[in-house]
Design a protein around this motif. Structure first.
Motif, PDB file in Angstrom:
ATOM      1  N   SER A  69       0.826  -1.223   0.000  1.00  0.00           N
ATOM      2  CA  SER A  69       0.000   0.000   0.000  1.00  0.00           C
ATOM      3  C   SER A  69       0.852   1.262   0.000  1.00  0.00           C
ATOM      4  N   THR A 105      -2.695   7.366  -2.250  1.00  0.00           N
ATOM      5  CA  THR A 105      -4.144   7.361  -2.436  1.00  0.00           C
ATOM      6  C   THR A 105      -4.792   8.688  -2.024  1.00  0.00           C
ATOM      7  N   GLU A 138      -5.106   2.622   5.206  1.00  0.00           N
ATOM      8  CA  GLU A 138      -3.897   3.089   4.508  1.00  0.00           C
ATOM      9  C   GLU A 138      -2.816   3.407   5.546  1.00  0.00           C
TER      10      GLU A 138
END
Ligand code: SF4
Ligand code: SF4
Length: 94
Positions: free
Chosen positions: A21, A26, A53
């Protein structure tokens, strides 16, 4: 990182690299963002535990902030922050 063609993707779309991740910023997905009020924080770390996240920053066992490169604004941290602290608030991204 360049996009992979369909021939390079593992069969079944399996994710074979764990902990990937951090490779994807993001933060660009966000329409809302959490705002942290450190003076109210009781450092229970529920936000860190539930955040999907790597966006909740922790040092020496205490929350120290939010990394907006990775925060996608899902609001889970705000939901999980205990009512007695109310240290996170979700606001519309400007
Ligand atoms: S809004 Fe979602 S992604 Fe952002 S810090 Fe909170 S739980 Fe993590
Ligand atoms: S959930 Fe709320 S009180 Fe707990 S560490 Fe996160 S911001 Fe602080």
């Amino acid at each position: 990182m360049s996009a992979k063609s369909w021939r390079e993707i593992p069969i079944g779309g399996d994710i074979v690299e764990a902990g990937n991740s951090v490779e994807y910023k993001t933060g660009g997905w966000r329409t809302f963002k959490p705002v942290w009020y450190p003076e109210r924080c009781i450092h229970c770390l529920f936000c860190w535990l539930y955040c999907p996240e790597p966006a909740i920053l922790v040092e020496d066992g205490k929350m120290v902030g939010i990394n907006y490169d990775f925060c996608k604004g899902c609001g889970i941290c705000v939901k999980e922050c205990p009512d007695r602290a109310h240290a996170l608030e979700l606001v519309r991204e400007k």
